[in-house]
Design an enzyme around this catalytic site. Structure first.
Site, PDB file in Angstrom:
ATOM      1  N   PRO A  28      -9.895 -22.578  33.307  1.00  0.00           N
ATOM      2  CG  PRO A  28      -8.391 -24.209  32.530  1.00  0.00           C
ATOM      3  CD  PRO A  28      -9.170 -23.779  33.746  1.00  0.00           C
ATOM      4  NE  ARG A  88      -7.587  -1.342  41.005  1.00  0.00           N
ATOM      5  CZ  ARG A  88      -6.680  -0.420  41.328  1.00  0.00           C
ATOM      6  NH1 ARG A  88      -5.823  -0.646  42.293  1.00  0.00           N
ATOM      7  NH2 ARG A  88      -6.627   0.731  40.678  1.00  0.00           N
TER       8      ARG A  88
HETATM    9  N1  SAH Z   1      -6.642 -30.012  32.646  1.00  0.00           N
HETATM   10  C1  SAH Z   1      -7.488 -28.869  32.774  1.00  0.00           C
HETATM   11  C2  SAH Z   1      -6.759 -27.758  33.524  1.00  0.00           C
HETATM   12  C3  SAH Z   1      -6.629 -27.988  34.991  1.00  0.00           C
HETATM   13  S1  SAH Z   1      -5.688 -26.754  35.746  1.00  0.00           S
HETATM   14  C4  SAH Z   1      -7.839 -28.363  31.377  1.00  0.00           C
HETATM   15  O1  SAH Z   1      -7.098 -28.631  30.453  1.00  0.00           O
HETATM   16  O2  SAH Z   1      -8.853 -27.660  31.220  1.00  0.00           O
HETATM   17  C5  SAH Z   1      -6.130 -26.931  37.425  1.00  0.00           C
HETATM   18  C6  SAH Z   1      -7.019 -25.847  37.986  1.00  0.00           C
HETATM   19  O3  SAH Z   1      -6.365 -24.589  37.886  1.00  0.00           O
HETATM   20  C7  SAH Z   1      -8.338 -25.655  37.287  1.00  0.00           C
HETATM   21  O4  SAH Z   1      -9.321 -26.504  37.800  1.00  0.00           O
HETATM   22  C8  SAH Z   1      -8.673 -24.214  37.595  1.00  0.00           C
HETATM   23  O5  SAH Z   1      -9.318 -24.064  38.849  1.00  0.00           O
HETATM   24  C9  SAH Z   1      -7.307 -23.568  37.696  1.00  0.00           C
HETATM   25  N2  SAH Z   1      -6.923 -22.828  36.482  1.00  0.00           N
HETATM   26  C10 SAH Z   1      -5.988 -23.180  35.586  1.00  0.00           C
HETATM   27  N3  SAH Z   1      -5.859 -22.289  34.608  1.00  0.00           N
HETATM   28  C11 SAH Z   1      -6.734 -21.302  34.878  1.00  0.00           C
HETATM   29  C12 SAH Z   1      -7.081 -20.064  34.228  1.00  0.00           C
HETATM   30  N4  SAH Z   1      -6.501 -19.693  33.093  1.00  0.00           N
HETATM   31  N5  SAH Z   1      -8.025 -19.298  34.808  1.00  0.00           N
HETATM   32  C13 SAH Z   1      -8.639 -19.676  35.945  1.00  0.00           C
HETATM   33  N6  SAH Z   1      -8.351 -20.823  36.605  1.00  0.00           N
HETATM   34  C14 SAH Z   1      -7.411 -21.625  36.090  1.00  0.00           C
END
Ligand code: SAH
Length: 259
Positions: free
Chosen positions: A88, A153
């Site tokens: 994220p 795609r």
């Molecule tokens: N505590 C962390 C979030 C961890 S979520 C923070 O606040 O930044 C757990 C995992 O989900 C992440 O390591 C990532 O690989 C994935 N993930 C969560 N949200 C995502 C998003 N919006 N885009 C891509 N990967 C995501």
């Protein structure tokens, strides 16, 4: 194109990769997807892939050694490749990003879980971080599937009709026009007359105008990246839309200059 997914939940992928265009692309050898279980590379006797964070705090962190070992096993040395962490905190994934990634031979997609991965693994091995939007998922698996689908795609021969990707929303800074199919009347609603006319030039004009109208209404900022041929420009001027596109571009330019 080889997509190599590093995950602690390989089963997550079985059903989504077995349907539709992505399945067909695999069957025809246009893409290959390899799933790597990070747990297989955890060397301690409990196959631990995560541990408590130094400094305390909630949640668990993915350990660096199994990730690094799994990555080494997944890399195909002769390929041009990109090591991508779904996160994220990454750059927002979009259609231009998908087109850029379509140029590599191998994409290594690392799926985080828990609180994410150990920072040292990230800084030593990860080449880019991609986010699919401003929300928190429980893991990177869904995000990896989004990347696989959007990139596939765009690869040559994956879509049946070669121009169906170039006309998609976003590919030229425009949202795609609405579509209609049979029946001709549905719950007393007909379809726009021009679409039944058989006049292909008129249909193209109508669709261009509808595309621009929809984009102006919903995503005007996309139009800054749109380019029109002189002929299209004439059509849009006649429809009274070109002035609004130019005003949009001026406003964006002023914003950029101020920034
Ligand atoms: N505590 C962390 C979030 C961890 S979520 C923070 O606040 O930044 C757990 C995992 O989900 C992440 O390591 C990532 O690989 C994935 N993930 C969560 N949200 C995502 C998003 N919006 N885009 C891509 N990967 C995501």
């Amino acid at each position: 194109m080889l997509f190599s997914v590093l995950t602690i939940f390989p089963d997550f992928f079985f059903s989504p990769l077995r349907e539709g265009i992505v399945r067909k692309a695999q069957d025809e050898g246009k893409i290959e997807i390899s799933l790597h279980n990070i747990r297989d590379h955890a060397l301690d006797k409990h196959h631990m892939t995560d541990d408590r964070p130094f400094g305390g705090g909630e949640g668990m962190v993915m350990k660096p050694e199994p990730l690094a070992a799994c990555l080494r096993a997944a890399v195909r040395p002769e390929c041009s490749r990109r090591v991508i962490l779904l996160s994220p905190k990454g750059e927002r994934f979009d259609q231009a990003g998908a087109a850029r990634l379509a140029g590599y031979d191998q994409l290594l997609l690392i799926c985080g879980r828990y609180e994410g991965v150990d920072e040292r693994f990230r800084s030593l091995y990860v080449e880019e971080e991609l986010s699919i939007g401003d929300y928190i998922l429980s893991g990177g698996e869904l995000a990896a599937l989004v990347v696989i689908d959007a990139v596939s795609r765009l690869l040559p021969g994956v879509l049946g009709c070669s121009d169906s990707a170039t006309n998609d929303s976003f590919s030229r800074g425009l949202l795609k026009h609405a579509q209609y199919t049979r029946p001709q009347v549905f719950e007393e609603m007909g379809v726009p007359e021009v679409l039944l006319s058989g006049d292909h030039a008129a249909i193209d004009r109508y669709r261009l105008i509808e595309s621009v109208r929809l984009t102006l209404e919903r995503r005007p900022e996309l139009l800054a990246g749109a380019r029109f041929t002189p002929q299209e420009e004439k059509i849009l001027r006649r429809a009274g839309l070109y002035g609004r596109i130019e005003a949009m571009e001026r406003a964006q330019q002023a914003g950029n200059d101020a920034g």
